[in-house]
Design a protein around this motif. Structure first.
Motif, short mmCIF file in Angstrom:
data_model
loop_
_atom_site.label_atom_id
_atom_site.label_comp_id
_atom_site.label_asym_id
_atom_site.label_seq_id
_atom_site.Cartn_x
_atom_site.Cartn_y
_atom_site.Cartn_z
N ARG A 1 45.20 46.57 50.12
CA ARG A 1 44.76 46.37 51.45
C ARG A 1 44.59 47.35 52.12
N SER A 2 45.54 48.22 52.16
CA SER A 2 45.65 49.43 53.14
C SER A 2 45.09 50.57 52.70
N VAL A 3 44.56 50.76 51.53
CA VAL A 3 43.98 51.99 50.98
C VAL A 3 42.37 51.94 51.60
N TRP B 1 36.46 42.23 59.43
CA TRP B 1 36.58 41.99 57.89
C TRP B 1 37.67 42.37 57.45
N GLN B 2 38.69 41.53 56.92
CA GLN B 2 39.85 42.11 56.29
C GLN B 2 39.99 41.51 54.88
N PRO B 3 40.88 42.50 54.20
CA PRO B 3 41.01 41.73 52.76
C PRO B 3 41.55 40.58 52.71
N LEU B 4 41.29 39.86 51.57
CA LEU B 4 41.61 38.33 51.44
C LEU B 4 42.75 37.86 50.65
N GLY B 5 43.15 38.80 49.69
CA GLY B 5 44.32 38.47 48.70
C GLY B 5 43.76 38.42 47.16
N PRO B 6 44.44 37.99 46.31
CA PRO B 6 44.32 37.93 44.96
C PRO B 6 43.02 37.12 44.58
N VAL B 7 42.03 37.63 43.67
CA VAL B 7 40.79 36.72 43.49
C VAL B 7 40.87 36.35 41.85
N ALA B 8 40.90 35.17 41.53
CA ALA B 8 40.67 34.87 40.23
C ALA B 8 39.22 34.66 40.03
N ILE B 9 38.99 35.10 38.81
CA ILE B 9 37.61 35.25 38.28
C ILE B 9 37.51 34.42 36.78
N ILE B 10 36.69 33.26 36.91
CA ILE B 10 36.66 32.66 35.74
C ILE B 10 35.19 32.70 35.22
N SER B 11 34.76 33.22 34.10
CA SER B 11 33.67 33.64 33.68
C SER B 11 33.37 32.93 32.17
#
Ligand code: UN1
Length: 504
Positions: free
Chosen positions: A65-67, A144-154
């Protein structure tokens, strides 16, 4: 030359530089719909492995998030470059594992490249607002700030692109991603993901939790969706699946981005350029063997041209090349599996029992006993009833007459889903009406093109039982970020909003 599809997969993995697949006797069996051959037996990830990935993602988030966002974009640029370099083997792998024709497999890989490029540009464009404050010497901002881990179900039908729409954006937005691909197409996921891992290595990013793939069936998805470290679940699949995901996310206050089913219609008006319309209709209805969320399932034709259009379609359906999706010239490949074939046949049987006129839809003797090739079906419907109101994920096109535009639009909107729609017309009034507030109620409304084949630049998704989510282009990136409203006082007094006096 490899003499079996599993050998082809092995050599494609080698070309891509992905780790060779290890066979697990009791593992998840992955088959090719082309001939039913077993391509791999993959180890399933246990629930505790899913939990470990989620926790690693949570850890990686603290760093990522800080990169600076443009540097995060650099990772996605490398991924896009590698995908471009390996476009052929990746497209082939999609064809072998999912069964779509090679042209469409390559098209899907192109979508991955396109969204990576979009995301790289976006990484320098994550802009907010400056808003007028009612207070002197105050500044009001939206950031706008980063949110956190995102799960992707495809889902199986777009085994690479759907992850990329989500992951490319999520990564530049500062979020780690965890991917649960369809249990029918995990090989495409592992191959594409290997290129992201290579890109991370090249950039010297030592953050294994930044991106991972978890392999397995429904229980793996459930473990992922329920994990407290996950902040957003982006899920593509059936409305039933979406409802289950949505319920869990509501209980745990997670964000969802749902891209569920579609029962998409096209209106064919008498003024339309018929040759253009027939091409658009055919691509949307039989392309990907009717297995796109955006597949055209309902054709609403003006009574004055109904018979003629039906005859033309019958000829097209009779001659459309069906067969091995890897063979040049084939336009329709196999269905994904036996269950999909059975559902299609059940639907056609119900329709016949209800008195509908069904043309084609029969199984063809191609491939062998474990592969399911069908001639796409055309069904004449006097009115919109029965299975026409549901999404059957197979190439069945209902053709239904209309008299007035009011009636046609009501038919277009008269189903539970709201993904894609189109009108073929040369009449400006009809076209604009279809696109306006009293027109199509779908997330996608097109004029003089079919319902499928959207570009990545627009936001993709639909309303009602399609789930309401928007992915890919436009401002869909905002789904992956935390919106913060900031008030900054650069004066020396403390005026309160709404003029409240509160002196101590
Ligand atoms: C899907 O079927 O889930 O618009 C996605 C299209 C593609 C994506 C479809 N770009 O048909």
């Amino acid at each position: 030359m490899p003499d079996s599809l599993s050998q082809s997969v092995e050599s494609l993995f080698q070309q891509i530089g992905a780790a060779p697949l290890r066979a697990h006797d009791e593992g998840l069996v992955v088959r090719s719909p082309i001939d039913g051959a077993v391509l791999a037996k993959l180890e399933r990830d246990a629930r505790h492995v899913v939990a470990a990935r989620a926790l690693e993602a949570e850890g990686a988030f603290l760093i990522w998030r800080s990169v600076p966002a443009p540097e995060r974009g650099h990772l996605v640029r490398l991924l896009g470059e590698k995908v471009r370099e390996h476009k052929q083997p990746l497209g082939r792998l999609i064809s072998i594992e999912m069964g779509k024709i090679l042209q469409e497999g390559l098209g899907e890989v192109q979508e991955v490249i396109d969204i990576c490029e979009f995301a790289v540009g976006l990484s320098r464009q994550l802009y907010g607002l400056s808003i007028a404050s009612e207070r002197a010497e105050h500044k009001l901002l939206e950031t706008w700030q980063p949110l956190g881990p995102v799960a992707i179900i495809s889902a199986f039908n777009f085994p690479m692109a759907v992850w990329a729409w989500n992951a490319a954006l999520a990564l530049v937005c500062g979020n780690p991603v965890i991917w649960k691909p369809s249990e029918k197409t995990p090989l495409s996921a592992l191959a594409l993901h290997a290129l992201l891992v290579q890109s991370m290595r090249e950039m010297g990013i030592d953050l294994p939790g930044l991106s991972s793939v978890v392999v397995g069936e429904r229980d793996v998805g459930e473990a992922l969706v329920a994990h407290p470290a996950v902040r957003l679940v982006s899920a593509t699949g059936s409305s039933t699946m979406g409802l289950a995901v949505g319920e869990v996310c509501a209980r745990t206050f997670k964000r969802t981005l749902l891209e569920l089913g579609g029962n998409n219609a096209a209106i064919l008006a008498p003024s339309a350029n018929l040759e253009l319309a027939l091409r658009g209709i055919t691509f949307s209805a039989v392309g990907t063997a009717g297995q796109r969320c955006t597949t055209l399932r309902r054709l609403i034709v003006h009574t004055s041209i109904y018979r003629h259009v039906l005859d033309r379609l019958k000829t097209i359906y009779q001659t459309v090349p069906i067969g091995d999706p890897l063979k040049p010239g084939t336009l329709v490949g196999p269905l994904i599996d036996a269950a999909s074939f059975a559902r299609m046949q059940e639907t056609l049987a119900t329709l016949r029992a209800q008195g509908a006129q069904v043309h084609f839809g029969e199984r063809l003797e191609i491939g062998g006993p474990d592969s399911f090739y069908v001639r796409p079906a055309l069904v004449e419907m006097a009115s919109q009833t029965g299975p026409m109101l549901e999404e059957t994920f197979a190439p069945i096109l209902y053709v239904c007459p209309y008299e007035s535009m009011d009636e046609a639009i009501a038919l277009n909107n008269g189903v539970k889903h709201g993904l894609s729609s189109s009108i073929f017309t040369a009449n400006l009034y009809e076209a604009e009406r279809f696109l306006g507030p009293a027109g199509s109620d779908c997330g996608i409304a097109n004029v003089n093109i079919g319902t499928s084949g959207a570009e990545i630049g627009g936001a993709f998704g639909g309303e009602k039982e399609t789930g309401g989510g928007r992915e890919s282009g436009s401002d869909a990136w905002k789904n992956y970020m935390r919106r913060a409203t900031n008030t900054i006082n650069y004066g020396h007094a403390l005026p309160l909003a709404q003029g409240i006096q509160f002196d101590v």
